[in-house]
Design a protein around this motif. Structure first.
Motif, mmCIF file in Angstrom:
data_model
loop_
_atom_site.group_PDB
_atom_site.id
_atom_site.type_symbol
_atom_site.label_atom_id
_atom_site.label_comp_id
_atom_site.label_asym_id
_atom_site.label_seq_id
_atom_site.Cartn_x
_atom_site.Cartn_y
_atom_site.Cartn_z
ATOM 1 N N GLN A 61 -8.688 -80.204 -48.966
ATOM 2 C CA GLN A 61 -9.340 -78.924 -49.233
ATOM 3 C C GLN A 61 -8.315 -77.811 -49.384
ATOM 4 O O GLN A 61 -8.480 -76.914 -50.228
ATOM 5 N N VAL A 62 -7.258 -77.842 -48.583
ATOM 6 C CA VAL A 62 -6.225 -76.808 -48.683
ATOM 7 C C VAL A 62 -5.558 -76.853 -50.055
ATOM 8 O O VAL A 62 -5.364 -75.821 -50.717
ATOM 9 N N GLY A 63 -5.195 -78.062 -50.517
ATOM 10 C CA GLY A 63 -4.581 -78.192 -51.831
ATOM 11 C C GLY A 63 -5.510 -77.732 -52.936
ATOM 12 O O GLY A 63 -5.106 -77.017 -53.864
ATOM 13 N N ALA A 64 -6.783 -78.123 -52.845
ATOM 14 C CA ALA A 64 -7.760 -77.707 -53.847
ATOM 15 C C ALA A 64 -7.957 -76.197 -53.820
ATOM 16 O O ALA A 64 -8.100 -75.553 -54.872
ATOM 17 N N ALA A 65 -7.952 -75.602 -52.617
ATOM 18 C CA ALA A 65 -8.137 -74.153 -52.500
ATOM 19 C C ALA A 65 -6.960 -73.394 -53.106
ATOM 20 O O ALA A 65 -7.151 -72.380 -53.797
ATOM 21 N N ILE A 66 -5.752 -73.861 -52.846
ATOM 22 C CA ILE A 66 -4.577 -73.201 -53.424
ATOM 23 C C ILE A 66 -4.610 -73.293 -54.941
ATOM 24 O O ILE A 66 -4.392 -72.304 -55.663
ATOM 25 N N LYS A 67 -4.894 -74.475 -55.448
ATOM 26 C CA LYS A 67 -4.927 -74.682 -56.902
ATOM 27 C C LYS A 67 -6.014 -73.841 -57.548
ATOM 28 O O LYS A 67 -5.797 -73.209 -58.590
ATOM 29 N N TYR A 68 -7.191 -73.821 -56.945
ATOM 30 C CA TYR A 68 -8.318 -73.080 -57.514
ATOM 31 C C TYR A 68 -8.074 -71.572 -57.434
ATOM 32 O O TYR A 68 -8.329 -70.842 -58.403
ATOM 33 N N ALA A 118 -6.830 -81.830 -59.107
ATOM 34 C CA ALA A 118 -5.367 -81.829 -59.078
ATOM 35 C C ALA A 118 -4.845 -81.356 -57.724
ATOM 36 O O ALA A 118 -3.885 -81.919 -57.183
ATOM 37 N N GLY A 119 -5.463 -80.314 -57.158
ATOM 38 C CA GLY A 119 -5.039 -79.830 -55.851
ATOM 39 C C GLY A 119 -5.250 -80.861 -54.759
ATOM 40 O O GLY A 119 -4.397 -81.040 -53.882
ATOM 41 N N ALA A 120 -6.386 -81.557 -54.807
ATOM 42 C CA ALA A 120 -6.666 -82.599 -53.817
ATOM 43 C C ALA A 120 -5.660 -83.744 -53.931
ATOM 44 O O ALA A 120 -5.132 -84.232 -52.923
ATOM 45 N N ALA A 121 -5.398 -84.193 -55.156
ATOM 46 C CA ALA A 121 -4.449 -85.293 -55.366
ATOM 47 C C ALA A 121 -3.052 -84.902 -54.915
ATOM 48 O O ALA A 121 -2.343 -85.689 -54.263
#
Length: 455
Positions: free
Chosen positions: A146-153, A173-176
């Motif tokens: 979720q942190v990666g997805a939040a940063i990317k989004y 992409a952020g999740a991966a």
């Protein structure tokens, strides 16, 4: 006339070149936030991993002074995490993966604006580290999704709001990238995005996912260097008898993993008896009660069940788990208790630790086989059985232990376990959690709309 046509042709050629340069520059400008987000994900994943290990060490320093400190630290820590979440970070609730999968559904703009902000990402990191420092059975690998997805989004928000496909690709992409950076396992990050999250995978997102995984992985490598999550394991299946481990570990792992999935989904839907109402009306006290249960189990197990399970799993893999034969069962119980406390935290690393514990038990059924080999197959069997994600299971175990020589046995065990798990539970873990989360989110949206209408 000929000179005029010649000058006109030159001007047209120059205009085409200038237009090409402008479009190329615009394309590069659009890629800059994608690169920056991937670099940030890699850096945050390293900080998250470092914080997780420091939190784990901090708890065990207090435990070394007196085991009974956990009777105070664990309940107080979980209660504090719930209070902070409700007071400051309501968008940080949950394990992270179900929320990220739900955000891929059409019409989830409000969910993305609520749970995929930099504020929610910071809260997720903070609350997970509080849970780990309290000795609860949490991992940081689920929250980093979720942190990666939040940063990317968040860093690509304008493009995401303009186009639904772009929003989905940024979340994937952020999740991966988060999984790849957390485990130093780039292939696992890509497979996770496709198998666990991208149920309606858009191939147009593949380049964004690949770029994000590479950049996040390189960032982590530049900071921390190359490493294997559980170290380098030297093991191979070099005789015909060793192949007996595949059906045994696959069947047992799938059976236990499928049962664990059913229990986890049942607990996610409704707690038994009066516990459900108690958690709803007194969430802070309930979390403290869960912490007390975790502390009692931890003291009874000489401290082995506290924390993510990373160090215990590594001990078992390396053959130093002689006193941990009840570890799999006890760690599974603490994973359930930690989950119902509602403190944000992941189940990736804990499930692998539980799998290692059951793999140690399976090695007693196959004493003529190398223990480390059976433990690895037990890990992938339980993980694939619980998550019903066989590709993610065998890839992540292979990359975390650098056991590419065992890719076929790991693959076969994961497939057997996932097949057996389907006989035990109808829904996969994350799919079931998403189905339970969506009605809760719709109720939350109605509350937000009513609050906005009153103001």
């Amino acid at each position: 006339m000929q000179d005029f046509l010649s000058r006109r042709t030159k001007r047209q050629k120059m205009n085409r070149q200038l237009r090409y340069l402008y479009l190329s520059a615009a394309q590069w400008r659009r890629q800059v936030p994608v690169w920056i987000a991937a670099i940030l994900i890699g850096a945050v994943a390293y900080i998250f991993a470092l914080g997780s290990h420091l939190s784990h060490d901090l708890f065990y320093q207090a435990y070394a002074c007196s085991p009974y400190w956990s009777l105070l630290i664990t309940p107080a820590g979980l209660a504090l995490a719930i209070w902070i979440m409700h007071r400051f970070f309501p968008g940080s609730t949950g394990g992270g993966i179900p929320q990220s999968i739900a955000a891929l559904e059409p019409g989830m703009e409000k969910l993305r604006e609520y749970c995929f902000t930099l504020r929610a990402a910071f809260g997720k990191v903070l609350l997970t580290l509080i849970g780990i420092s309290s000795g609860a059975t949490f991992g940081y690998e689920g929250p980093i999704v979720q942190v990666g997805a939040a940063i990317k989004y968040s860093l690509n928000r304008k493009a995401a709001l303009r186009h639904e496909g772009a929003a989905r690709s940024f979340i994937l992409a952020g999740a991966a990238a988060g999984v790849a950076a957390a485990f130093n396992a780039p292939l696992a990050g890509i497979v996770f995005a496709i198998e666990d999250m991208g149920r309606t995978f858009d191939m147009r997102a593949s380049s964004t996912i690949l770029l994000s995984v590479i950049v996040a992985g390189l960032t982590t490598f530049a900071i921390h260097g190359n490493y294997n999550y559980f170290g380098v394991v030297q093991v191979a299946m070099d005789n015909s008898q060793t192949w007996l481990a595949i059906p045994v570990c696959g069947a047992i792992g799938g059976l236990i993993g499928g049962l664990a999935c059913r229990v986890m989904l049942a607990l996610s839907q409704r707690l038994p008896g009066p516990l459900h109402g108690w958690r709803a009306s007194h969430p802070i006290r309930f979390a403290a009660g869960c912490g007390l249960v975790l502390a009692v189990i931890g003291i009874a197990s000489d401290g082995s069940t506290f924390g993510t399970g990373y160090f215990r799993a590594r001990d078992i893999i390396e053959g130093h788990g002689a006193a941990l034969h009840d570890y799999g069962v006890l760690k599974l119980i603490t994973m359930f208790v930690s989950h119902i406390s509602a403190v944000p935290g992941g189940m990736f690393a804990p499930s692998l630790a539980v799998g290692a514990g059951f793999g140690l038990n399976m090695s007693q059924l196959l004493p003529f086989l190398p223990q480390t080999m059976v433990v690895l197959l037990g890990m992938v069997g339980f993980f694939a059985g619980m998550t019903r994600a066989p590709m993610t299971g065998f890839v992540i175990v292979m990359e975390m232990t650098d056991t590419s020589a065992m890719i076929i046995p790991l693959m076969a065990t994961a497939l057997v376990a996932a097949t057996v798990s389907r006989l035990i539970t109808r829904r996969a873990l994350y799919e079931g959690q998403v189905r339970l989360f969506l009605p809760q989110w719709q109720a939350k949206v109605r509350q937000i709309d009513q609050s906005d209408a009153r103001t």
